[in-house]
Design an enzyme around this catalytic site. Structure first.
Site, PDB file in Angstrom:
ATOM      1  N   GLU A  37     -23.408   0.820  34.660  1.00 36.44           N
ATOM      2  CA  GLU A  37     -23.753  -0.262  35.598  1.00 36.44           C
ATOM      3  C   GLU A  37     -22.517  -1.090  35.928  1.00 36.44           C
ATOM      4  O   GLU A  37     -22.283  -1.480  37.068  1.00 36.44           O
ATOM      5  CB  GLU A  37     -24.850  -1.156  35.004  1.00 36.44           C
ATOM      6  CG  GLU A  37     -26.218  -0.503  35.047  1.00 36.44           C
ATOM      7  CD  GLU A  37     -27.249  -1.235  34.185  1.00 36.44           C
ATOM      8  OE1 GLU A  37     -28.407  -1.281  34.577  1.00 36.44           O
ATOM      9  OE2 GLU A  37     -26.888  -1.739  33.106  1.00 36.44           O
ATOM     10  N   SER A  84      15.116  14.593  37.542  1.00 32.54           N
ATOM     11  CA  SER A  84      15.549  14.869  36.168  1.00 32.54           C
ATOM     12  C   SER A  84      17.060  15.014  36.159  1.00 32.54           C
ATOM     13  O   SER A  84      17.700  14.918  37.205  1.00 32.54           O
ATOM     14  CB  SER A  84      14.990  16.196  35.688  1.00 32.54           C
ATOM     15  OG  SER A  84      13.626  16.131  35.613  1.00 32.54           O
ATOM     16  N   GLU A 116      27.949   7.528  30.013  1.00 34.15           N
ATOM     17  CA  GLU A 116      27.039   6.523  29.450  1.00 34.15           C
ATOM     18  C   GLU A 116      25.942   7.174  28.626  1.00 34.15           C
ATOM     19  O   GLU A 116      25.668   8.371  28.767  1.00 34.15           O
ATOM     20  CB  GLU A 116      26.410   5.696  30.584  1.00 34.15           C
ATOM     21  CG  GLU A 116      25.606   6.538  31.568  1.00 34.15           C
ATOM     22  CD  GLU A 116      25.140   5.734  32.775  1.00 34.15           C
ATOM     23  OE1 GLU A 116      26.004   5.124  33.426  1.00 34.15           O
ATOM     24  OE2 GLU A 116      23.931   5.746  33.050  1.00 34.15           O
ATOM     25  N   LYS A 118      22.405   8.472  27.294  1.00 33.22           N
ATOM     26  CA  LYS A 118      21.106   8.823  27.872  1.00 33.22           C
ATOM     27  C   LYS A 118      20.058   8.243  26.925  1.00 33.22           C
ATOM     28  O   LYS A 118      19.865   8.725  25.809  1.00 33.22           O
ATOM     29  CB  LYS A 118      20.971  10.342  27.978  1.00 33.22           C
ATOM     30  CG  LYS A 118      19.667  10.769  28.634  1.00 33.22           C
ATOM     31  CD  LYS A 118      19.704  12.258  28.971  1.00 33.22           C
ATOM     32  CE  LYS A 118      18.496  12.672  29.780  1.00 33.22           C
ATOM     33  NZ  LYS A 118      17.234  12.579  29.068  1.00 33.22           N
ATOM     34  N   CYS A 413      -9.654  36.786   7.616  1.00 26.60           N
ATOM     35  CA  CYS A 413      -9.288  35.735   8.559  1.00 26.60           C
ATOM     36  C   CYS A 413      -9.577  34.356   7.966  1.00 26.60           C
ATOM     37  O   CYS A 413     -10.655  34.139   7.420  1.00 26.60           O
ATOM     38  CB  CYS A 413     -10.084  35.939   9.844  1.00 26.60           C
ATOM     39  SG  CYS A 413     -10.029  34.517  10.923  1.00 26.60           S
TER      40      CYS A 413
HETATM   41  S1  IVH Z   1      20.524   8.748  35.742  1.00 30.91           S
HETATM   42  C1  IVH Z   1      18.068  11.658  37.589  1.00 30.91           C
HETATM   43  N1  IVH Z   1      21.198   7.640  33.494  1.00 30.91           N
HETATM   44  O1  IVH Z   1      16.768  10.610  31.852  1.00 30.91           O
HETATM   45  C2  IVH Z   1      19.025  10.758  38.203  1.00 30.91           C
HETATM   46  N2  IVH Z   1      19.103   8.689  33.605  1.00 30.91           N
HETATM   47  O2  IVH Z   1      16.385  13.506  32.438  1.00 30.91           O
HETATM   48  C3  IVH Z   1      19.068   9.411  37.753  1.00 30.91           C
HETATM   49  N3  IVH Z   1      17.802   8.508  31.543  1.00 30.91           N
HETATM   50  O3  IVH Z   1      14.168  10.218  34.009  1.00 30.91           O
HETATM   51  C4  IVH Z   1      19.003   9.249  36.311  1.00 30.91           C
HETATM   52  N4  IVH Z   1      19.270   7.368  30.398  1.00 30.91           N
HETATM   53  O4  IVH Z   1      14.977   8.039  33.112  1.00 30.91           O
HETATM   54  C5  IVH Z   1      20.256   8.335  34.145  1.00 30.91           C
HETATM   55  N5  IVH Z   1      21.947   6.578  31.576  1.00 30.91           N
HETATM   56  C6  IVH Z   1      20.995   7.257  32.226  1.00 30.91           C
HETATM   57  C7  IVH Z   1      19.796   7.603  31.618  1.00 30.91           C
HETATM   58  C8  IVH Z   1      18.868   8.317  32.348  1.00 30.91           C
HETATM   59  C9  IVH Z   1      18.061   7.921  30.374  1.00 30.91           C
HETATM   60  C10 IVH Z   1      16.550   9.231  31.865  1.00 30.91           C
HETATM   61  C11 IVH Z   1      16.034   8.931  33.228  1.00 30.91           C
HETATM   62  C12 IVH Z   1      15.537  10.237  33.773  1.00 30.91           C
HETATM   63  C13 IVH Z   1      15.831  11.218  32.691  1.00 30.91           C
HETATM   64  C14 IVH Z   1      16.402  12.455  33.320  1.00 30.91           C
END
Ligand code: IVH
Length: 680
Positions: A37, A84, A116, A118, A413
């Site tokens: 509801e 990605s 930088e 990731k 099994c």
């Molecule tokens: S650059 C894809 N820089 O990694 C082009 N991504 O595998 C722009 N990520 O979904 C992304 N740290 O969220 C970039 N220093 C960083 C990152 C980064 C983490 C993540 C981002 C993306 C994934 C890609």
């Protein structure tokens, strides 16, 4: 023709109704309409909003957060796709990356790069217009994510409005970043959760995802989430930034947090040096990173190179080599898979590798078992690369105990106790021997779904929110591979499935939890033993009184029970003597299965009386009062009708009190309750 005024009026009414029921549901825990509801009212409200642009939705329950009911997160369309990153695993891969780009540009230059971290968090897109944060969304499939603005607004680090400095900002822009949690915060919170018997999170990323994808923003608000902004999606002025580096500096000036670990360099050799430095620093960082991103600094070159369908050509993520650890094999078991094939699995002493605790590793097939020559109690080297399933690399032979035995496949099994046949694959590609029951009665895969369906059904464990479709998904995704797995599901597992929102996930978890305290007879029935229906289960439960006694009961004993004939007795005996079934029951007991023995209801002054409870009761929880009444033979109902004998009215009884008065139902006030229960 319905006038604007009428629509406004209808809208206002609906809004008030929904707010009222929200309050009853969430704050008073005393809903007086069903979920269906409620959903209907909500749907009507959303329809009105959709079809009438003039409606002011600022304080609409459809936008409301913070303990208020929402149906689900709404889709969030990205202006430019969230891509990605390509991966590089070696310096060769990095050189290839540069070569590809030089070839594409048909130039021979040194690129300036940005290096930088990731960040291993949750990707987010922040949409700013005229410097104001309007919306925020998750990545989703790259094109459409989920709107999580309400949660993002609780993160103090994310500016609602950008600092107006000497530099202006583009009229519109999608700032992309990663939400994460610092490691010391994560471990403190997890410790606290553990202490309070709450589910702990496997790793920081899951914790962040679990916070961001909530409907209720009060959860994210309590959690110290952080962000690093690292790139840009749609931007109204494409020439606004000349380099990646300049862009980050501008982000910083506007108040958007950026990583301190970003460095610019002049060529790939220097980039390799920066990668090494950051790799060394990895373990000292207070957040998890799962690689190092190398980006071409110049925006003009980025534009020229463009994107492939999946990733930008101008950036690459250098992944870390696989992590290695050592553990001990506690046992090797064989699991029935979806196709009726048995897979050997090593159960390991839990070991932490790359932020997750690993307690088992697949051995794939008997060939692999032979190749590695793994044996129970062996110490083994385990490797885990990124999100890949952990693998056993080798046995540490010098630690092997004397007298250890090689592993042979079981004869029967583990799920159905049927004989196993050995199927020699003649597929050259597979080149492996497969173990299978070849027995249609084995509840390999589809039978397992049927077993689950029966287990959760109304007369059995009565688990709400687990329909056929959901069961299919849980089994297909291998989140549930055995009955005990049902009770190992956590909120993240459930939220990771499409169609589940926070409320439905919580409901399912509550329902699962409650089912652990069900009646013995329901559980016996839920096991789905052939010939054992609900009535027979009741008779069995009255006769044997607890689950433990079933382990020692023999065929002849079963025959003593009302309704149990020779076939049923044989099925019961077979079921309870099977080692695999015993294991399942033991696991369930460990997970908290605590079955209620049959109530031996005595005749009392309340036998067969229908009783409704309303309002707050400070001395009793509603559940304990209900149980007490039921033990006295009463039936406790939620809805008041002519058939109700008594209404127990606590504080703030609401509309039920006046209805009871109208229906002439005896009302038991709170001060009379003890006397009422004790027939004084
Ligand atoms: S650059 C894809 N820089 O990694 C082009 N991504 O595998 C722009 N990520 O979904 C992304 N740290 O969220 C970039 N220093 C960083 C990152 C980064 C983490 C993540 C981002 C993306 C994934 C890609």
């Amino acid at each position: 023709m319905v006038s604007k005024k009428d629509i406004q009026k209808e809208y206002k009414n609906l809004k008030e109704k929904i707010k009222f029921h929200n309050e009853k549901y969430h704050s008073q825990d005393d809903p007086d309409i069903t979920d269906q509801e409620f959903d209907l009212l909500f749907k009507q409200l959303k329809e009105l909003e959709k079809n009438n642009a003039f409606i002011d939705t600022t304080d609409s329950p459809s936008r409301m957060v913070g303990g208020k009911k929402l149906s689900e997160l709404t889709p969030f369309e990205h202006g430019l796709p969230m891509l990605s990153l390509d991966n590089a695993f070696s310096s060769e891969d990095l050189k290839d990356f540069e070569k590809r780009n030089l070839n594409k540009l048909k130039e021979n230059i040194d690129f300036s790069y940005l290096v930088e971290p990731k960040i291993d968090g949750v990707a987010i897109s922040l949409f700013y217009e005229n410097g104001n944060l309007l919306r925020a969304g998750t990545r989703g499939d790259g094109f459409v994510g989920e709107d999580v603005t309400h949660n993002v607004l609780t993160i103090p680090e994310i500016p609602m409005t950008l600092n107006r400095t000497s530099i202006d900002f583009p009229k519109k822009m999608e700032v992309r970043g990663e939400i994460f949690i610092e490691l010391n915060d994560f471990s403190l919170i997890n410790k606290d959760f553990k202490k309070n018997n709450k589910k702990v999170f496997a790793n920081p990323r899951n914790f962040v995802a679990g916070s961001i994808r909530q409907l209720d923003s009060s959860i994210a608000a309590k959690r110290p989430l952080k962000i690093f902004c690292h790139s840009i999606g749609l931007v109204s002025d494409r020439n606004f930034f000349e380099t990646q580096d300049e862009m980050l500096k501008k982000f910083n000036k506007w108040g958007l947090p950026i990583s301190k670990e970003v460095n610019v360099c002049n060529n790939l050799d220097e980039a390799a040096g920066l990668i090494d430095l950051l790799t060394e620093k990895r373990n000292k960082l207070n957040y998890e990173i799962d690689g190092i991103v190398v980006k071409i600094n110049s925006k003009a070159i980025q534009e020229k190179l463009g994107n492939s369908s999946r990733s930008p050509r101008w950036a690459i993520a250098k992944k870390f080599p696989a992590e290695e650890g050592e553990s001990r094999i506690l046992s090797i078991s064989f699991q029935m898979g979806r196709t009726g094939v048995l897979t050997p699995v090593a159960n390991l002493e839990p070991v932490k590798l790359g932020g997750v605790t690993i307690s088992n590793a697949t051995l794939h097939n008997m060939d692999e078992v032979k190749r590695l020559d793994v044996r129970e109690n062996d110490y083994v080297k385990i490797i885990r690369a990124g999100d890949v399933i952990p693998k056993i690399k080798e046995v540490v032979l010098k630690k092997r105990e004397d007298g250890s035995k090689t592993i042979s496949p079981p004869n029967t099994c583990p799920t159905c106790d049927n004989t196993i046949s050995f199927f020699e694959s003649n597929t050259p590609l597979l080149n492996t021997d497969v173990l299978t029951t070849n027995n249609k009665n084995c509840y390999g895969f589809s039978q397992f779904k049927e077993t689950l369906k029966h287990f959760v059904s109304r007369n059995a464990m009565d688990i709400d929110g687990l329909g056929q479709k959901t069961i299919d998904i849980f089994v297909d995704k291998e989140l549930v591979t055995s009955l005990p797995d049902l009770y190992r599901l956590n909120e993240e597992d459930i939220l990771s499935l499409e169609g589940f929102a926070e409320k439905s996930a919580d409901k399912l978890l509550d329902s699962l939890n409650e089912s652990l305290n069900t009646d013995l007879h329901r559980f016996i029935y839920a096991l789905g033993i052939k010939e054992i229906g609900i009535e027979t289960s009741k008779n069995l439960s009255k006769y044997f009184e607890n689950l433990e006694s079933f382990f020692s009961i023999k065929y002849e004993d079963y025959l003593e029970v009302n309704d149990v004939g020779e076939v049923a007795a044989a099925n019961l005996e077979n079921f309870f003597k099977s080692d695999s079934n015993k294991k399942i029951l033991e696991e369930l007991l460990k997970l908290g299965l605590d079955l209620k023995p049959p109530i031996q209801v005595k005749e009392s002054h309340l036998t067969s009386k229908v009783i409704v409870i309303t309002g707050k009761l400070s001395n009793y929880s509603r559940e304990s009062l209900k149980l007490k009444l039921e033990n006295l033979g009463a039936k406790v109902s939620n809805s008041l009708s002519k058939k109700t004998d008594y209404l127990i009215a606590g504080e703030d009884p609401g509309s039920k009190l006046s209805k009871a008065k109208q229906l002439n139902i005896d009302i038991i006030g709170y001060s009379d309750l003890d006397g009422f229960l004790n027939n004084l």
